[in-house]
Design a protein around this motif. Structure first.
Motif, PDB file in Angstrom:
ATOM      1  N   GLY A 214      69.022 107.842  28.492  1.00  0.00           N
ATOM      2  CA  GLY A 214      68.177 106.685  28.328  1.00  0.00           C
ATOM      3  C   GLY A 214      67.799 106.533  26.876  1.00  0.00           C
ATOM      4  N   GLU A 215      67.203 105.406  26.547  1.00  0.00           N
ATOM      5  CA  GLU A 215      66.807 105.175  25.154  1.00  0.00           C
ATOM      6  C   GLU A 215      65.788 106.197  24.669  1.00  0.00           C
ATOM      7  OE1 GLU A 215      67.314 100.532  24.033  1.00  0.00           O
ATOM      8  OE2 GLU A 215      65.680 100.993  25.427  1.00  0.00           O
ATOM      9  N   ASP A 216      65.053 106.800  25.597  1.00  0.00           N
ATOM     10  CA  ASP A 216      64.070 107.810  25.222  1.00  0.00           C
ATOM     11  C   ASP A 216      64.684 109.197  25.108  1.00  0.00           C
ATOM     12  OD1 ASP A 216      64.649 108.158  27.879  1.00  0.00           O
ATOM     13  OD2 ASP A 216      62.638 107.684  28.606  1.00  0.00           O
TER      14      ASP A 216
ATOM     15  N   ASN B 175      82.933  97.102  14.799  1.00  0.00           N
ATOM     16  CA  ASN B 175      82.124  98.321  14.787  1.00  0.00           C
ATOM     17  C   ASN B 175      81.257  98.459  16.036  1.00  0.00           C
ATOM     18  OD1 ASN B 175      80.378  96.195  14.173  1.00  0.00           O
ATOM     19  ND2 ASN B 175      79.059  97.462  12.866  1.00  0.00           N
ATOM     20  N   TRP B 176      81.662  97.813  17.127  1.00  0.00           N
ATOM     21  CA  TRP B 176      80.880  97.791  18.361  1.00  0.00           C
ATOM     22  C   TRP B 176      80.502  99.194  18.829  1.00  0.00           C
ATOM     23  CZ3 TRP B 176      78.198  94.506  21.220  1.00  0.00           C
ATOM     24  CH2 TRP B 176      77.949  94.783  22.560  1.00  0.00           C
ATOM     25  N   ALA B 177      81.460 100.112  18.812  1.00  0.00           N
ATOM     26  CA  ALA B 177      81.202 101.465  19.314  1.00  0.00           C
ATOM     27  C   ALA B 177      80.181 102.206  18.458  1.00  0.00           C
ATOM     28  CB  ALA B 177      82.498 102.257  19.384  1.00  0.00           C
ATOM     29  N   ASP B 178      80.019 101.776  17.231  1.00  0.00           N
ATOM     30  CA  ASP B 178      79.068 102.442  16.334  1.00  0.00           C
ATOM     31  C   ASP B 178      77.659 101.871  16.430  1.00  0.00           C
ATOM     32  OD1 ASP B 178      81.120 104.065  15.336  1.00  0.00           O
ATOM     33  OD2 ASP B 178      81.671 102.561  13.832  1.00  0.00           O
ATOM     34  N   LEU B 179      77.503 100.749  17.123  1.00  0.00           N
ATOM     35  CA  LEU B 179      76.182 100.139  17.254  1.00  0.00           C
ATOM     36  C   LEU B 179      75.331 100.915  18.248  1.00  0.00           C
ATOM     37  CD1 LEU B 179      77.104  96.330  17.436  1.00  0.00           C
ATOM     38  CD2 LEU B 179      76.449  97.667  15.424  1.00  0.00           C
ATOM     39  N   SER B 180      74.042 100.907  18.041  1.00  0.00           N
ATOM     40  CA  SER B 180      73.131 101.510  19.013  1.00  0.00           C
ATOM     41  C   SER B 180      73.101 100.645  20.270  1.00  0.00           C
ATOM     42  CB  SER B 180      71.734 101.621  18.425  1.00  0.00           C
ATOM     43  OG  SER B 180      71.164 100.325  18.256  1.00  0.00           O
ATOM     44  N   LEU B 181      72.573 101.217  21.356  1.00  0.00           N
ATOM     45  CA  LEU B 181      72.497 100.463  22.604  1.00  0.00           C
ATOM     46  C   LEU B 181      71.650  99.207  22.429  1.00  0.00           C
ATOM     47  CD1 LEU B 181      73.259 100.315  25.588  1.00  0.00           C
ATOM     48  CD2 LEU B 181      71.192 101.626  26.095  1.00  0.00           C
ATOM     49  N   SER B 182      70.555  99.301  21.733  1.00  0.00           N
ATOM     50  CA  SER B 182      69.699  98.126  21.544  1.00  0.00           C
ATOM     51  C   SER B 182      70.412  97.064  20.722  1.00  0.00           C
ATOM     52  CB  SER B 182      68.378  98.519  20.873  1.00  0.00           C
ATOM     53  OG  SER B 182      68.608  99.120  19.613  1.00  0.00           O
TER      54      SER B 182
ATOM     55  N   LEU C 291      72.636  97.708  33.631  1.00  0.00           N
ATOM     56  CA  LEU C 291      72.341  99.099  33.286  1.00  0.00           C
ATOM     57  C   LEU C 291      72.085  99.252  31.790  1.00  0.00           C
ATOM     58  CD1 LEU C 291      74.788 101.181  35.496  1.00  0.00           C
ATOM     59  CD2 LEU C 291      72.316 100.953  35.740  1.00  0.00           C
ATOM     60  N   HIS C 292      72.853  98.529  30.988  1.00  0.00           N
ATOM     61  CA  HIS C 292      72.616  98.557  29.540  1.00  0.00           C
ATOM     62  C   HIS C 292      71.206  98.052  29.233  1.00  0.00           C
ATOM     63  CE1 HIS C 292      77.247  97.958  29.068  1.00  0.00           C
ATOM     64  NE2 HIS C 292      76.929  99.190  29.403  1.00  0.00           N
TER      65      HIS C 292
END
Length: 351
Positions: A104-106, A47-54, A92-93
């Motif tokens: 960005g995360e924001d 489920n990697w693609a479904d995980l958030s960046l954090s 970059l991640h």
């Protein structure tokens, strides 16, 4: 990043003098050393693609995931080097930039980056804390046999800057980058200097953790002319290498044979693609250690064909002072493990 880069020379000096360490110094060892680009990669959950960046970053910085994947090629195939972080886009991640969305995360739009306001927005973001990167490398070095070399691995500044301008991971001819470089040179300089400092921090953390060589990959510069490279990319890559002092420096610029003569003076080892023979590369960069250049397509061939191709790479590699056997691109994930081990054993036993 202005602080002096610490290099763990003490631990490196205690390691045995292996064929790879000899080859990196420009000596020709009795056994040809071998490792592969792309030999290590992070085994991610389904489920990697479904995980958030954090969540993805937390997984990518978990030593229980990273270290076994980094050491697996050494244990399975007996290659002479290990790499902890094969994902060159990890910095970059860790900056909070989601390459899937360009945000960005924001929630701010970052990619594609083609204006002074976007550049200012990016360069004012704080750099990551590299402590976790350093600790993972330190643990990997402790787990790695002393006769094996640990290599710090990262992208060159042009790769990161171009990716941000293009806004896609595989930009082809980098047309937007070349337009940006020529039309907004001051913005380009600010962007690529920022990328240089980001990548220097990432590589420095790996070196502080115990990596004894560093490799920067810069395949996208193959689209640049000599003049474009000399003005718009070379000073920034060279600046990173020069800041690391007495450590083996490898530049992997696959497909950029027109630039080898410019790159050679400030590195110890040149990574060579399969678009040029090692003999021709040795003529373009005389006296330089060469790394490469097995065409990975032949890893799917029968053993007799593969043997002939490996023999030719080994023969051509004798044109350089020393030669580190490697492939001409990333190791395909679907190649049979037994075939990779066969190549390693064959190269180690070649005379």
């Amino acid at each position: 990043m202005d602080e002096e880069i610490e290099i763990h020379t003490g631990s490196a000096a205690a390691n045995p003098d292996t064929p790879l360490r000899q080859a990196f110094r420009g000596e020709r060892p009795d056994t040809i050393p071998v490792w592969f680009l792309g030999q290590s990669y992070l085994h991610t959950p389904e489920n990697w693609a479904d995980l958030s960046l954090s969540e993805q970053n937390a997984f990518a910085l978990n030593p229980n995931h990273v270290i076994p994947d980094a050491l697996a090629p050494v244990e399975q195939w007996d290659v002479d080097a290990a790499v902890c972080f094969s994902d060159v886009l990890l910095p970059l991640h860790l900056m909070g930039i989601d390459l899937r969305t360009g945000l960005g995360e924001d929630g701010e739009k970052i990619m594609p980056l083609r204006s002074p306001s976007r550049v200012d927005q990016l360069v004012n973001r704080p750099f990551p804390d590299w402590t976790a990167v350093e600790q993972i490398v330190r643990e990997a070095r402790a787990a790695l046999a002393p006769e094996k070399t640990l290599i710090a691995f990262g992208a060159a500044p042009f790769v990161v800057a171009s990716l941000l301008v293009e806004g896609i991971v595989d930009p082809g001819q980098h047309l937007q980058t070349r337009v940006f470089m020529q039309s907004q040179p001051r913005c380009w300089d600010e962007l690529i200097r920022w990328a240089s400092n980001l990548l220097k921090g990432f590589l420095a953390a790996q070196v502080r953790g115990g990596a004894e060589a560093l490799q920067m990959v810069d395949p996208w510069v193959r689209v640049l002319t000599e003049g474009e490279y000399a003005c718009m990319a070379e000073p920034y890559a060279r600046g990173i290498f020069e800041d690391f002092g007495d450590i083996t420096k490898i530049s992997c610029n696959l497909g950029a044979d027109q630039l080898l003569g410019i790159i050679a003076p400030y590195v110890d080892v040149l990574g060579i693609g399969d678009n040029i023979t090692l003999e021709d590369a040795a003529r373009l960069a005389p006296g330089k250690v060469l790394q490469g250049n097995l065409d990975t397509d032949y890893l799917y061939a029968d053993r007799d064909t593969l043997r002939g191709v490996v023999d030719e790479v080994l023969r051509a590699g004798r044109a350089a002072p020393s030669h580190v056997f490697n492939c001409s691109g990333g190791l395909p994930r679907d190649v049979e493990s037994d075939d990779i081990r066969w190549v390693v054993d064959y190269v180690h036993n070649a005379h």
